[in-house]
Design a protein around this motif. Structure first.
Motif, short mmCIF file in Angstrom:
data_model
loop_
_atom_site.label_atom_id
_atom_site.label_comp_id
_atom_site.label_asym_id
_atom_site.label_seq_id
_atom_site.Cartn_x
_atom_site.Cartn_y
_atom_site.Cartn_z
N UNK A 222 0.86 -1.19 0.00
CA UNK A 222 0.00 0.00 0.00
C UNK A 222 0.89 1.23 0.00
N UNK A 223 0.82 1.99 -1.07
CA UNK A 223 1.66 3.18 -1.20
C UNK A 223 0.91 4.20 -2.05
N UNK A 224 0.14 5.02 -1.40
CA UNK A 224 -0.69 5.98 -2.14
C UNK A 224 0.11 7.23 -2.47
N UNK A 225 0.62 7.28 -3.70
CA UNK A 225 1.28 8.48 -4.20
C UNK A 225 0.32 9.14 -5.18
N UNK A 226 -0.11 10.32 -4.83
CA UNK A 226 -1.13 11.00 -5.61
C UNK A 226 -0.72 11.17 -7.07
N UNK A 227 0.55 11.52 -7.30
CA UNK A 227 1.02 11.77 -8.66
C UNK A 227 0.92 10.50 -9.51
N UNK A 228 1.27 9.36 -8.92
CA UNK A 228 1.24 8.10 -9.65
C UNK A 228 -0.19 7.76 -10.08
N UNK A 229 -1.12 7.89 -9.14
CA UNK A 229 -2.52 7.60 -9.45
C UNK A 229 -3.07 8.59 -10.48
N UNK A 230 -2.64 9.84 -10.38
CA UNK A 230 -3.10 10.85 -11.34
C UNK A 230 -2.63 10.50 -12.75
N UNK A 231 -1.37 10.04 -12.88
CA UNK A 231 -0.85 9.66 -14.21
C UNK A 231 -1.64 8.50 -14.80
N UNK A 232 -1.91 7.49 -13.97
CA UNK A 232 -2.65 6.32 -14.46
C UNK A 232 -4.07 6.71 -14.85
#
Length: 515
Positions: A222-232
């Motif tokens: 579990x590693x919620x990185x906002x930038x990563x999710x935004x890119x996907x």
């Protein structure tokens, strides 16, 4: 670099062979199961099963866009060689697909159930069975969504042997289900829907177990990185347009045919979809082995090798399609009678048109992969995806005006040609794809091979007495003449040399094993 390219080519050949071994087994099994299911259910129930599955698939608009994003980010991440980032990316895609599955269950159990019971053209006495099919289809659909990150990892690592094994396992499992269905005395439509859940569940468990053992990045964190999710989500958001257009073209039009024409036409379209699935997979097996290399080479900035793979992939995908499409186009009626015995009305014209459509689409398979590799898909999806969406409203208008159901396939063919031109123009602007070379080395070659192969095969077919002997002779002659024309006209001298080397190496290997 030369040795590196040779190694890559060998890996592509090996993976392609594995996928075609899988394909051969699957063709035999799928053709048999389709025949048994159609005859066991009857035309009406077969049409109901097909259109309800299509209704559930309508909601894969969301999952389809995320599937492409998952495959792209995992493959590119693997190409960049950062294991920590790759693990975080994989974990993010798993979290997203779990959330997606929950959302889709809510949508299907509300909007989907309402539409099924109030707007579908289904006989009242089959509504109870139809609701059983719908619920089981939801379960199968959700399990397939949860498989996506693991499936993408296996393909990204180019472990095609695993992919091939699982596809064969799935086909054999469904063969056993078909045999059970044939001898069952109760409601076969309900039984088919329930049993279809099991291969989906077992496939998910095997994929999860294999990936966890073999690939380091497939251990969830579990590693919620906002930038990563935004890119996907940003990538998936724009890809949503393309996924929507594909679903509306296939399942949306299928539902329109149900509303305007009834379940018998859905049965014809279901048979056509079965054939198209086999034919498309024949080409997809080749491009599936190429796609990871296209994405990895683009990520490394090797555009020359990327373009070479795109062009070769487009040509050979269509050549492979022509090998089976030419005899299928000429002997469509004979083949359907031998295969199914019970042939739904409209099936012959549907099959011929969908084969033409698929050959046109195959020219774009590797171009779509290149477009996804760039990550810059907004304009592409707005223009090409928007054009593909025209399938649904134009088909609605045609059916509303009382036109024949086969017109829906003609509409798809015209729009596919428009989209091919748009992809070429956009890729030229984005990555300087040489359009003129594509037209000369891909389009003209495919057209030449296709026309010559069809003419020679058709002459043999029309000059023989109708019957089983004509069918068999035409198929064998068509395969031989198409193969010869592909080798001498469709391939470059270097490609012919490479093929001969591979055949010689294979024969030497076999001789060593014998000795």
């Amino acid at each position: 670099m030369k040795d590196s390219c040779v190694d890559k080519n060998k890996r592509i050949v090996k993976n392609t062979i594995l996928l075609y071994v899988r394909m051969g087994i699957m063709i035999i099994i799928s053709l048999f199961t389709a025949r048994v299911i159609l005859n066991a259910l009857g035309v009406e129930d077969y049409g109901i099963y097909n259109v309800i599955g299509g209704l559930v698939s309508m909601f894969s608009i969301i999952s389809g866009s995320l599937s492409a994003a998952t495959s792209r980010f995992i493959t590119v991440g693997l190409g960049k060689g950062n294991p920590i980032e790759l693990r975080k990316t994989f974990s993010a895609t798993v979290s997203i697909h779990i959330l997606l599955a929950l959302i889709l269950v809510i949508l299907l159990e509300t909007i989907g159930v309402w539409f099924l019971n109030n707007h579908m053209n289904i006989p009242i006495e089959r509504m109870s069975a139809s609701n059983w099919v719908f619920q089981c289809s939801i379960g199968t659909f959700v399990l397939s969504i949860l498989c996506i990150p693991y499936n993408a990892s296996i393909i990204a690592h180019e472990k095609m042997s695993v992919f091939a094994f699982m596809a064969i396992f799935d086909a054999i499992f469904k063969l056993f289900i078909t045999i059970i269905l044939y001898y069952y005395g109760g409601d076969k439509l309900i039984l088919l829907a329930v049993l279809w859940l099991f291969p989906a569940l077992i496939t998910l468990l095997i994929y999860w177990s294999y990936c966890k053992r073999k690939f380091e990045e497939c251990h969830y964190i579990w590693d919620f990185e906002k930038v990563r999710y935004e890119k996907i989500f940003s990538f998936a958001g724009w890809n949503f347009i393309g996924a929507s257009s594909a679903i509306l073209r296939d399942q949306g039009v299928n539902i329109l045919l149900n509303i305007f024409c009834g379940p018998v036409v859905n049965a014809a379209r279901g048979v056509t979809t079965q054939i198209n699935s086999v034919v498309t997979q024949f080409a997809n097996n080749f491009t599936m082995a190429l796609n990871p290399q296209i994405m990895k080479s683009f990520a490394k900035g090797d555009l020359d090798y990327t373009f070479k793979l795109v062009f070769q992939g487009a040509r050979f995908s269509c050549y492979l399609l022509l090998l089976i499409s030419i005899p299928a186009l000429i002997t469509t009626k004979d083949f359907l009678i031998l295969w199914l015995n019970l042939v739904p009305e409209h099936t012959v014209i549907f099959v011929r048109l969908v084969l033409i459509y698929t050959i046109i689409e195959a020219m774009s398979f590797t171009m779509v992969t290149l477009m996804l590799a760039t990550g810059k898909i907004r304009n592409y999806q707005l223009i090409v995806g928007g054009c593909q969406m025209l399938n649904f409203p134009v088909a609605y208008l045609a059916l509303r005006l009382g036109m024949h159901p086969f017109v829906t396939y003609l509409i798809s063919i015209v729009i596919a040609l428009m989209c091919l031109v748009m992809r070429l123009i956009m890729l030229h602007k984005m990555v300087k794809l040489p359009v003129v070379i594509f037209l000369k080395s891909v389009t003209m070659n495919i057209l030449g091979v296709g026309v010559l192969s069809f003419i020679f095969s058709y002459l043999v077919y029309t000059n023989m007495t109708p019957g089983l002997i004509r069918f068999v002779c035409c198929v064998i002659f068509s395969l031989l003449v198409t193969g010869i024309i592909i080798y001498y006209i469709g391939c470059t001298p270097s490609e012919r040399k490479f093929m001969l080397i591979q055949v010689r190496n294979r024969l030497k290997h076999e001789n060593k094993q014998v000795n």
